[in-house]
Design a protein around this motif. Sequence first.
Motif, PDB file in Angstrom:
ATOM      1  N   GLU A   1    -100.809-109.042 -36.769  1.00  0.00           N
ATOM      2  CA  GLU A   1    -101.521-107.799 -37.075  1.00  0.00           C
ATOM      3  C   GLU A   1    -102.216-107.225 -35.842  1.00  0.00           C
ATOM      4  O   GLU A   1    -102.173-106.019 -35.609  1.00  0.00           O
ATOM      5  CB  GLU A   1    -102.546-108.050 -38.174  1.00  0.00           C
ATOM      6  CG  GLU A   1    -103.364-106.827 -38.548  1.00  0.00           C
ATOM      7  CD  GLU A   1    -104.387-107.123 -39.636  1.00  0.00           C
ATOM      8  OE1 GLU A   1    -105.260-106.271 -39.861  1.00  0.00           O
ATOM      9  OE2 GLU A   1    -104.298-108.210 -40.241  1.00  0.00           O
ATOM     10  N   CYS A   2    -102.849-108.085 -35.042  1.00  0.00           N
ATOM     11  CA  CYS A   2    -103.623-107.567 -33.903  1.00  0.00           C
ATOM     12  C   CYS A   2    -102.787-107.422 -32.629  1.00  0.00           C
ATOM     13  O   CYS A   2    -103.221-106.796 -31.677  1.00  0.00           O
ATOM     14  CB  CYS A   2    -104.851-108.427 -33.646  1.00  0.00           C
ATOM     15  SG  CYS A   2    -104.510-110.098 -33.054  1.00  0.00           S
ATOM     16  N   ARG A   3    -101.592-108.017 -32.593  1.00  0.00           N
ATOM     17  CA  ARG A   3    -100.633-107.859 -31.493  1.00  0.00           C
ATOM     18  C   ARG A   3    -101.277-108.049 -30.117  1.00  0.00           C
ATOM     19  O   ARG A   3    -101.298-107.141 -29.304  1.00  0.00           O
ATOM     20  CB  ARG A   3     -99.962-106.491 -31.571  1.00  0.00           C
ATOM     21  CG  ARG A   3     -99.116-106.289 -32.813  1.00  0.00           C
ATOM     22  CD  ARG A   3     -98.556-104.892 -32.932  1.00  0.00           C
ATOM     23  NE  ARG A   3     -99.601-103.895 -33.172  1.00  0.00           N
ATOM     24  CZ  ARG A   3    -100.044-103.048 -32.263  1.00  0.00           C
ATOM     25  NH1 ARG A   3     -99.544-103.054 -31.038  1.00  0.00           N
ATOM     26  NH2 ARG A   3    -100.993-102.174 -32.564  1.00  0.00           N
ATOM     27  N   PRO A   4    -101.810-109.230 -29.834  1.00  0.00           N
ATOM     28  CA  PRO A   4    -102.465-109.445 -28.543  1.00  0.00           C
ATOM     29  C   PRO A   4    -101.465-109.674 -27.417  1.00  0.00           C
ATOM     30  O   PRO A   4    -100.322-110.076 -27.649  1.00  0.00           O
ATOM     31  CB  PRO A   4    -103.282-110.716 -28.797  1.00  0.00           C
ATOM     32  CG  PRO A   4    -102.458-111.482 -29.793  1.00  0.00           C
ATOM     33  CD  PRO A   4    -101.852-110.425 -30.688  1.00  0.00           C
ATOM     34  N   ASP A   5    -101.912-109.394 -26.201  1.00  0.00           N
ATOM     35  CA  ASP A   5    -101.152-109.759 -25.009  1.00  0.00           C
ATOM     36  C   ASP A   5    -101.552-111.158 -24.545  1.00  0.00           C
ATOM     37  O   ASP A   5    -100.735-111.901 -24.012  1.00  0.00           O
ATOM     38  CB  ASP A   5    -101.414-108.762 -23.870  1.00  0.00           C
ATOM     39  CG  ASP A   5    -101.073-107.345 -24.265  1.00  0.00           C
ATOM     40  OD1 ASP A   5     -99.897-107.092 -24.570  1.00  0.00           O
ATOM     41  OD2 ASP A   5    -101.982-106.490 -24.275  1.00  0.00           O
ATOM     42  N   VAL A   6    -102.831-111.485 -24.742  1.00  0.00           N
ATOM     43  CA  VAL A   6    -103.389-112.757 -24.292  1.00  0.00           C
ATOM     44  C   VAL A   6    -104.195-113.382 -25.425  1.00  0.00           C
ATOM     45  O   VAL A   6    -104.895-112.679 -26.157  1.00  0.00           O
ATOM     46  CB  VAL A   6    -104.311-112.553 -23.061  1.00  0.00           C
ATOM     47  CG1 VAL A   6    -104.995-113.861 -22.658  1.00  0.00           C
ATOM     48  CG2 VAL A   6    -103.522-111.981 -21.887  1.00  0.00           C
ATOM     49  N   ALA A   7    -104.078-114.693 -25.591  1.00  0.00           N
ATOM     50  CA  ALA A   7    -104.902-115.431 -26.545  1.00  0.00           C
ATOM     51  C   ALA A   7    -105.769-116.419 -25.776  1.00  0.00           C
ATOM     52  O   ALA A   7    -105.246-117.245 -25.023  1.00  0.00           O
ATOM     53  CB  ALA A   7    -104.041-116.172 -27.558  1.00  0.00           C
ATOM     54  N   LEU A   8    -107.085-116.296 -25.939  1.00  0.00           N
ATOM     55  CA  LEU A   8    -108.018-117.279 -25.378  1.00  0.00           C
ATOM     56  C   LEU A   8    -108.275-118.314 -26.460  1.00  0.00           C
ATOM     57  O   LEU A   8    -108.838-117.995 -27.511  1.00  0.00           O
ATOM     58  CB  LEU A   8    -109.328-116.603 -24.965  1.00  0.00           C
ATOM     59  CG  LEU A   8    -109.369-115.895 -23.619  1.00  0.00           C
ATOM     60  CD1 LEU A   8    -110.740-115.245 -23.409  1.00  0.00           C
ATOM     61  CD2 LEU A   8    -109.082-116.868 -22.480  1.00  0.00           C
ATOM     62  N   VAL A   9    -107.869-119.558 -26.201  1.00  0.00           N
ATOM     63  CA  VAL A   9    -107.805-120.570 -27.253  1.00  0.00           C
ATOM     64  C   VAL A   9    -108.671-121.774 -26.898  1.00  0.00           C
ATOM     65  O   VAL A   9    -108.531-122.348 -25.801  1.00  0.00           O
ATOM     66  CB  VAL A   9    -106.341-121.031 -27.448  1.00  0.00           C
ATOM     67  CG1 VAL A   9    -106.253-122.102 -28.513  1.00  0.00           C
ATOM     68  CG2 VAL A   9    -105.451-119.839 -27.813  1.00  0.00           C
ATOM     69  N   ASP A  10    -109.539-122.165 -27.812  1.00  0.00           N
ATOM     70  CA  ASP A  10    -110.310-123.401 -27.648  1.00  0.00           C
ATOM     71  C   ASP A  10    -109.396-124.597 -27.884  1.00  0.00           C
ATOM     72  O   ASP A  10    -108.441-124.516 -28.659  1.00  0.00           O
ATOM     73  CB  ASP A  10    -111.474-123.407 -28.637  1.00  0.00           C
ATOM     74  CG  ASP A  10    -112.446-124.541 -28.371  1.00  0.00           C
ATOM     75  OD1 ASP A  10    -112.441-125.084 -27.251  1.00  0.00           O
ATOM     76  OD2 ASP A  10    -113.208-124.888 -29.291  1.00  0.00           O
ATOM     77  N   ALA A  11    -109.674-125.706 -27.215  1.00  0.00           N
ATOM     78  CA  ALA A  11    -108.815-126.882 -27.351  1.00  0.00           C
ATOM     79  C   ALA A  11    -109.079-127.612 -28.665  1.00  0.00           C
ATOM     80  O   ALA A  11    -108.145-127.950 -29.389  1.00  0.00           O
ATOM     81  CB  ALA A  11    -109.019-127.826 -26.171  1.00  0.00           C
ATOM     82  N   ARG A  12    -110.345-127.864 -28.981  1.00  0.00           N
ATOM     83  CA  ARG A  12    -110.701-128.605 -30.190  1.00  0.00           C
ATOM     84  C   ARG A  12    -111.177-127.659 -31.274  1.00  0.00           C
ATOM     85  O   ARG A  12    -112.183-126.955 -31.111  1.00  0.00           O
ATOM     86  CB  ARG A  12    -111.797-129.627 -29.884  1.00  0.00           C
ATOM     87  CG  ARG A  12    -111.325-130.825 -29.086  1.00  0.00           C
ATOM     88  CD  ARG A  12    -112.430-131.856 -28.988  1.00  0.00           C
ATOM     89  NE  ARG A  12    -112.023-133.011 -28.204  1.00  0.00           N
ATOM     90  CZ  ARG A  12    -112.816-134.045 -27.928  1.00  0.00           C
ATOM     91  NH1 ARG A  12    -114.060-134.054 -28.392  1.00  0.00           N
ATOM     92  NH2 ARG A  12    -112.389-135.055 -27.208  1.00  0.00           N
ATOM     93  N   MET A  13    -110.441-127.631 -32.380  1.00  0.00           N
ATOM     94  CA  MET A  13    -110.807-126.797 -33.532  1.00  0.00           C
ATOM     95  C   MET A  13    -110.397-127.522 -34.808  1.00  0.00           C
ATOM     96  O   MET A  13    -109.479-128.339 -34.783  1.00  0.00           O
ATOM     97  CB  MET A  13    -110.101-125.437 -33.454  1.00  0.00           C
ATOM     98  CG  MET A  13    -110.523-124.557 -32.299  1.00  0.00           C
ATOM     99  SD  MET A  13    -109.664-122.952 -32.304  1.00  0.00           S
ATOM    100  CE  MET A  13    -107.983-123.484 -31.918  1.00  0.00           C
TER     101      MET A  13
END
Length: 225
Positions: free
Chosen positions: A47-59
């Motif tokens: 839905e948001c169609r990102p170019d970049v995802a900033l992702v946390d390691a532990r979730m």
Amino acid sequence: MRTTRVLLVDDQELMRQGLRKMLEIEDGIEVAGEAADGEEALLVVAECRPDVALVDARMPRMDGVELISHLSARHPGVAAIVLSTFDEDDYIFGALRGGAVGYLLKDCTPEELVDSVRRAGRGETVLASPVAARLVAELRRTPPAPTPPTGPAAPPDRGRVRGRLSTREAQVAALIAAGASNREIAVRLRITEGTVKNHVSSLLRKYGLRDRTRLALHLKNPPDS
């Protein structure tokens, strides 16, 4: 200037709010969406169609490494960067093998983070200095490939990959397997057709195949290992 759309994935709402405030004031960067874990990220990414995802390691539910593997398979045009307090090998190498284009530590400066987002949006790899040093040390520990024997060449082991695929090669390979043309791959990954052709040539060489048709068939129906 092309706007880089960013998806923030972190289980701490305070962290997401801080990242949003930091990035939204930058020209050419737009925070397109947020998610509290990997499962939620997979629901909102289309839905948001990102170019970049900033992702946390532990979730909870789905961690960053597993999420990146899913993004690489389902949304190869999204450049994933891990932003974590942890610099453990399992996270670093797991994320990079899964398709991440970068790994940053949460003690990086705002300027480093913004620059990394912009570079990832251009298709570049971004690594924090401690992570890059860990990667170099690991490569030095890896024994070199044996030198091929001289004399008559042995018949090639067709379809067996020779050497590791880069992140971009893996993305191109996934799209070829899905039936995408070079033009479609270029649009999806935001690169030129010439760059796609270079990656295809590299894939043909690594798989020991002669043409793109054989490569597509092999990637779609790989032989049993």
